[in-house]
Design a protein around this motif. Structure first.
Motif, PDB file in Angstrom:
ATOM      1  N   LYS A 278       3.723   3.809  -1.020  1.00 36.90           N
ATOM      2  CA  LYS A 278       4.286   4.197  -2.313  1.00 36.90           C
ATOM      3  C   LYS A 278       5.680   3.623  -2.509  1.00 36.90           C
ATOM      4  O   LYS A 278       6.103   3.338  -3.620  1.00 36.90           O
TER       5      LYS A 278
ATOM      6  N   LEU B 210      -5.105   0.600  -8.365  1.00 38.72           N
ATOM      7  CA  LEU B 210      -4.688   1.981  -8.153  1.00 38.72           C
ATOM      8  C   LEU B 210      -5.535   2.644  -7.081  1.00 38.72           C
ATOM      9  O   LEU B 210      -5.024   3.327  -6.197  1.00 38.72           O
ATOM     10  N   SER B 211      -6.860   2.442  -7.181  1.00 38.35           N
ATOM     11  CA  SER B 211      -7.732   3.076  -6.197  1.00 38.35           C
ATOM     12  C   SER B 211      -7.420   2.559  -4.810  1.00 38.35           C
ATOM     13  O   SER B 211      -7.462   3.298  -3.833  1.00 38.35           O
ATOM     14  N   TYR B 212      -7.116   1.267  -4.728  1.00 37.91           N
ATOM     15  CA  TYR B 212      -6.787   0.701  -3.424  1.00 37.91           C
ATOM     16  C   TYR B 212      -5.506   1.312  -2.901  1.00 37.91           C
ATOM     17  O   TYR B 212      -5.391   1.679  -1.725  1.00 37.91           O
ATOM     18  N   ARG B 213      -4.498   1.433  -3.788  1.00 37.15           N
ATOM     19  CA  ARG B 213      -3.213   1.954  -3.341  1.00 37.15           C
ATOM     20  C   ARG B 213      -3.328   3.403  -2.912  1.00 37.15           C
ATOM     21  O   ARG B 213      -2.640   3.833  -2.001  1.00 37.15           O
ATOM     22  N   GLU B 214      -4.195   4.157  -3.586  1.00 38.43           N
ATOM     23  CA  GLU B 214      -4.336   5.547  -3.204  1.00 38.43           C
ATOM     24  C   GLU B 214      -5.227   5.718  -2.004  1.00 38.43           C
ATOM     25  O   GLU B 214      -5.504   6.843  -1.602  1.00 38.43           O
ATOM     26  N   LYS B 215      -5.744   4.614  -1.485  1.00 36.77           N
ATOM     27  CA  LYS B 215      -6.689   4.653  -0.378  1.00 36.77           C
ATOM     28  C   LYS B 215      -7.829   5.615  -0.708  1.00 36.77           C
ATOM     29  O   LYS B 215      -8.253   6.404   0.108  1.00 36.77           O
ATOM     30  N   ALA B 216      -8.282   5.522  -1.955  1.00 41.53           N
ATOM     31  CA  ALA B 216      -9.321   6.450  -2.393  1.00 41.53           C
ATOM     32  C   ALA B 216     -10.605   6.172  -1.647  1.00 41.53           C
ATOM     33  O   ALA B 216     -11.082   5.043  -1.607  1.00 41.53           O
TER      34      ALA B 216
ATOM     35  N   TYR C 225       1.833   6.058 -12.666  1.00 41.72           N
ATOM     36  CA  TYR C 225       2.004   4.722 -12.112  1.00 41.72           C
ATOM     37  C   TYR C 225       2.645   3.799 -13.140  1.00 41.72           C
ATOM     38  O   TYR C 225       3.498   2.990 -12.825  1.00 41.72           O
TER      39      TYR C 225
ATOM     40  N   HIS D 187      -8.146  11.384 -13.709  1.00 43.70           N
ATOM     41  CA  HIS D 187      -7.488  10.355 -12.906  1.00 43.70           C
ATOM     42  C   HIS D 187      -6.548   9.526 -13.764  1.00 43.70           C
ATOM     43  O   HIS D 187      -5.415   9.232 -13.375  1.00 43.70           O
TER      44      HIS D 187
ATOM     45  N   ALA E  38      -2.893  10.042 -12.608  1.00 44.79           N
ATOM     46  CA  ALA E  38      -2.570   9.014 -11.619  1.00 44.79           C
ATOM     47  C   ALA E  38      -2.158   7.710 -12.274  1.00 44.79           C
ATOM     48  O   ALA E  38      -1.192   7.074 -11.852  1.00 44.79           O
TER      49      ALA E  38
ATOM     50  N   ARG F 175       0.841  -1.201   0.000  1.00 43.42           N
ATOM     51  CA  ARG F 175       0.000   0.000   0.000  1.00 43.42           C
ATOM     52  C   ARG F 175       0.864   1.234   0.000  1.00 43.42           C
ATOM     53  O   ARG F 175       0.465   2.284  -0.443  1.00 43.42           O
TER      54      ARG F 175
END
Lengths: 202, 140
Positions: free
Chosen positions: A22, A73-79, A100, A92, A96, A20
């Motif tokens: 970066k 990506l959304s998970y990694r950005e904790k969106a 990536y 996005h 983003a 998670r």
């Protein structure tokens, strides 16, 4: 007797760790990826009868990647928010998803003048095509079709079905052509967007 | 080992892109056929309400989108437009939100499987076990 921790690959996919942070995200060397990509192109070339079919095959590969990348990506950005609007989604992808994948944002995001359901994302020096040399007989082939597939996958899984294609645009200022991803949204997406805008205004 | 949860009605469904369920589990142990059909029907009927709420809100967790008698349907949408629906009778919203977030992590891992498309059913046993465990822990 100590019990060894099972290696990452022996774990069930449910238990595998996903970075998670970066800094923990694993990266792949460009040369390894270029090698894989060149093999992918020759694999597709053997089975395709024409250039359009070749681009189609790459597009399909990219589509699967795109579907998964959106969630990851959304998970990694904790969106904590989704993006139900067209412009949000495109922004996005532009700012983003591109860093990536390629380490820098896409160079341009424009709306086509003629139609309001067409958008273009441009990249002046697509990382993918850096090691691809295109012979004269395949002059209309665009290696960016893989990226077009990725974009189509992301848009489709987010609920914006669209026709996405990659084109080369000659630039007067540089010797390398710019790769432009042309996105044409389906009528249903435009209708929904219009309904949402109307609801917001009224 | 089946645990009987006193007075709880809980059915959890993951609905994929093409509006068909790719995963369903009954979290309170075996029930008779009639109630099962009723639950499935209520969940299916609430999909319309979820769709409406989905496009007008930017949130992931949509809270309670539909009611049927005393049954509530709470929904959660992932960024990839997979809908998680929970049929319950009055659990706390925060607990449900926590449950959904945890399941989203599991769902993400399943999705990363290259052989799994957006419309294949989820048949993985570890996934099943983990979901049931999470439900017991977070939803009581």
């Amino acid at each position: 007797m100590s019990r060894a921790v099972p290696s990452k690959h022996a774990l069930n996919i449910i238990d595998r760790p996903i970075a998670r942070n970066k800094l923990d995200i694993p990266t792949v060397s460009l040369s390894a990826f270029a090698y894989l990509f060149s093999e992918l192109i020759s694999y597709a070339m053997d089975r395709a009868a024409s250039i359009t079919e070749l681009e189609d095959r790459l597009d399909r590969v990219g589509y699967d990647v795109g579907c998964r990348m959106l969630e990851l990506l959304s998970y990694r950005e904790k969106a904590t928010r989704r993006k139900p609007e067209i412009l949000d989604m495109l922004k996005h992808i532009h700012s983003a998803a591109w860093p990536y994948m390629f380490g820098k944002t896409a160079d341009d995001l424009q709306q086509a003048n003629a139609a309001d359901d067409e958008y273009m994302i441009s990249d002046n020096d697509l990382l993918l095509g850096r090691f691809i040399s295109i012979p004269k007989s395949y002059s209309s082939f665009v290696p960016g079709s893989l990226v077009a597939g990725i974009v189509r996958g992301m848009l489709d899984s987010a609920g914006f079905p669209a026709r996405v294609s990659a084109h080369f645009v000659e630039q007067p200022s540089s010797s390398k052509p710019t790769t432009t991803i042309l996105i044409k949204f389906d009528a249903s997406v435009m209708q929904r967007q219009a309904a949402l805008d109307a609801a917001k205004r009224g | 080992m089946s645990v009987v949860v006193p007075g709880g009605v809980l059915t959890f469904v993951i609905v994929g892109q093409q509006d068909h369920p790719i995963y369903e589990v009954d979290l309170t142990g075996p029930k008779e056929q009639q109630t099962q059909y009723l639950h499935q029907f209520v969940l299916h009927a609430s999909l319309d309400a979820v769709d409406e709420a989905m496009w007008s809100s930017k949130e992931l967790h949509l809270k309670t989108v539909d009611r049927f008698n005393n049954l509530f349907v709470t929904a959660y949408v992932t960024p990839g437009n997979a809908r998680f629906l929970l049929l319950h009778d009055g659990k706390s919203d925060d607990a449900i939100r926590g449950f959904f977030t945890e399941v989203q992590e599991l769902y993400l891992r399943i999705m990363l499987n290259p052989f799994h498309t957006a419309s294949t059913r989820i048949t993985s046993k570890p996934f099943d076990q983990k979901v049931k465990m999470l439900a017991k822990r977070m939803l009581g």
